[in-house]
Design a protein around this motif. Sequence first.
Motif, short mmCIF file in Angstrom:
data_model
loop_
_atom_site.label_atom_id
_atom_site.label_comp_id
_atom_site.label_asym_id
_atom_site.label_seq_id
_atom_site.Cartn_x
_atom_site.Cartn_y
_atom_site.Cartn_z
N UNK A 168 44.53 -45.84 56.27
CA UNK A 168 44.43 -44.37 56.18
C UNK A 168 44.04 -43.77 57.53
N UNK A 169 43.10 -44.40 58.20
CA UNK A 169 42.55 -43.82 59.42
C UNK A 169 43.35 -44.14 60.67
N UNK A 170 44.06 -45.30 60.67
CA UNK A 170 44.73 -45.72 61.89
C UNK A 170 46.25 -45.88 61.73
N UNK A 171 46.69 -46.65 60.73
CA UNK A 171 48.09 -47.05 60.65
C UNK A 171 49.03 -45.90 60.28
N UNK A 172 48.68 -45.14 59.24
CA UNK A 172 49.56 -44.03 58.83
C UNK A 172 49.63 -42.95 59.91
N UNK A 173 48.50 -42.52 60.51
CA UNK A 173 48.60 -41.55 61.62
C UNK A 173 49.46 -42.08 62.77
N UNK A 174 49.34 -43.39 63.08
CA UNK A 174 50.15 -43.97 64.16
C UNK A 174 51.63 -43.93 63.80
N UNK A 175 51.94 -44.21 62.53
CA UNK A 175 53.33 -44.14 62.08
C UNK A 175 53.87 -42.72 62.22
N UNK A 176 53.05 -41.74 61.90
CA UNK A 176 53.45 -40.33 62.05
C UNK A 176 53.69 -39.99 63.52
N UNK A 177 52.82 -40.47 64.38
CA UNK A 177 52.96 -40.21 65.82
C UNK A 177 54.28 -40.81 66.34
N UNK A 178 54.60 -42.03 65.89
CA UNK A 178 55.85 -42.68 66.33
C UNK A 178 57.07 -41.90 65.88
N UNK A 179 57.06 -41.46 64.61
CA UNK A 179 58.19 -40.67 64.10
C UNK A 179 58.30 -39.34 64.85
N UNK A 226 53.62 -58.07 43.66
CA UNK A 226 53.08 -57.13 42.68
C UNK A 226 52.93 -57.78 41.31
N UNK A 227 53.89 -58.61 40.93
CA UNK A 227 53.80 -59.30 39.65
C UNK A 227 52.64 -60.29 39.60
N UNK A 228 52.26 -60.79 40.78
CA UNK A 228 51.10 -61.70 40.86
C UNK A 228 49.82 -60.92 41.12
N UNK A 229 49.94 -59.59 41.16
CA UNK A 229 48.81 -58.69 41.45
C UNK A 229 48.21 -58.97 42.83
N UNK A 230 49.09 -59.23 43.80
CA UNK A 230 48.66 -59.52 45.17
C UNK A 230 49.31 -58.52 46.14
N UNK A 231 49.03 -57.26 45.95
CA UNK A 231 49.68 -56.22 46.75
C UNK A 231 48.71 -55.53 47.71
N UNK A 232 47.60 -56.20 48.03
CA UNK A 232 46.59 -55.58 48.89
C UNK A 232 47.15 -55.16 50.25
N UNK A 233 48.08 -55.95 50.81
CA UNK A 233 48.60 -55.68 52.15
C UNK A 233 49.92 -54.91 52.13
N UNK A 234 50.39 -54.55 50.94
CA UNK A 234 51.74 -53.98 50.82
C UNK A 234 51.93 -52.72 51.66
N UNK A 235 51.03 -51.76 51.53
CA UNK A 235 51.19 -50.49 52.25
C UNK A 235 51.02 -50.71 53.75
N UNK A 236 50.01 -51.50 54.14
CA UNK A 236 49.79 -51.77 55.56
C UNK A 236 50.98 -52.44 56.21
N UNK A 237 51.60 -53.39 55.49
CA UNK A 237 52.77 -54.08 56.04
C UNK A 237 53.96 -53.13 56.17
N UNK A 238 54.16 -52.26 55.18
CA UNK A 238 55.28 -51.31 55.23
C UNK A 238 55.11 -50.33 56.39
N UNK A 239 53.89 -49.82 56.57
CA UNK A 239 53.62 -48.89 57.66
C UNK A 239 53.80 -49.60 59.01
N UNK A 240 53.29 -50.83 59.10
CA UNK A 240 53.44 -51.61 60.34
C UNK A 240 54.90 -51.86 60.67
N UNK A 241 55.69 -52.17 59.63
CA UNK A 241 57.12 -52.39 59.83
C UNK A 241 57.80 -51.13 60.34
N UNK A 242 57.37 -49.96 59.84
CA UNK A 242 57.95 -48.70 60.29
C UNK A 242 57.65 -48.43 61.76
#
Length: 333
Positions: A110-121, A248-264
């Motif tokens: 929230x504090x670093x990755x999403x703002x950085x993704x916005x800056x890149x776009x 997600x089916x294994x309930x192991x999605x802790x890094x999902x959003x961070x990985x998606x933002x990093x990929x962007x």
Amino acid sequence: MEKLINNAPFALVLVFLVIGFVLLIKGADFFVEGSSSVAKRLHVPSIIIGLTIVAMGTSLPETAVSVSASITGNNELAVSNVVGSNIFNLMVVIGVCAMIATVEVARETIRRDIPLSLICAGLLLLLGTMGLGDPANMTLGHFDGVIFIGLFAGYIFYMIRIALKANKEGKKVEIEGGSNEEIKLISVPLSIVFIVGGAAAIAFGGDLTVDAASRIASDLGMTQTLIGLTIVSIGTSLPELVTSIVAARKNEVDMALGNAIGSNVFNILMVLGIASAISPISIITENIIDLCVLIAFTVCVWIFAGSKKKIGRVEGFCMVALYAAYAVYIIIR
């Protein structure tokens, strides 16, 4: 290959497109596995391997497509592939995950990755419309590519510093590369075969995908932008979607959003940086609109993530619905 595809029956062109996707995805897997093994044998820490080789590996298919498209003059495909992949990663991959299992959001996201993704776009939008360092406006030129690559190198260096500091303090460090045990050690000759073969598959798969996509667009009366935003971007992002659904089916999605933002972030800085440094990329009005949509969707996800520090089923459904509405818009525009 282009001549063969242009003279082939339409059904065969679809087969070529699928083969191109398979070569891109599997080639990236082999390249990453071989490179990671060599790095591990050279005693490179797993944290650095995860933040460089493995993390960049997820963007290799997009890199191959955008570079091939840029070199062959299919500029609309070069940009729309990246923007389309970013939108799909953000809204569909995370949205589907959230519909299956609640996605917990880390404070750093929230504090670093999403703002950085916005800056890149935003930077892509700014440089694309200004034509900085190039005589023509609405162009990502060589100088712009150098700027992106420089920022990408700085981003990687910054992430490595943070990860090494956290590791030294004994904090748990979540990285795509995983632990020491998860990086497979294979023989040096086999590693070289994986690296060379993977790189060749990526290069050939990129050319094949671009040529097949261009032919499909021509036959169906679609624009390069539309096919890049839909078929090509979804095809190169399918591995992330499948992996996220399994997690997600294994309930192991802790890094999902961070990985998606990093990929962007990787897609914009690395993919378009390399592509435009090699060959200038023209920016059209539709690209500007799609970038504005990407920025709006990123802000939307930021609000969802920041409100409760998690993204639940309702938010996930809204994200997928927004993507569906956007898909309808780009098809009819």
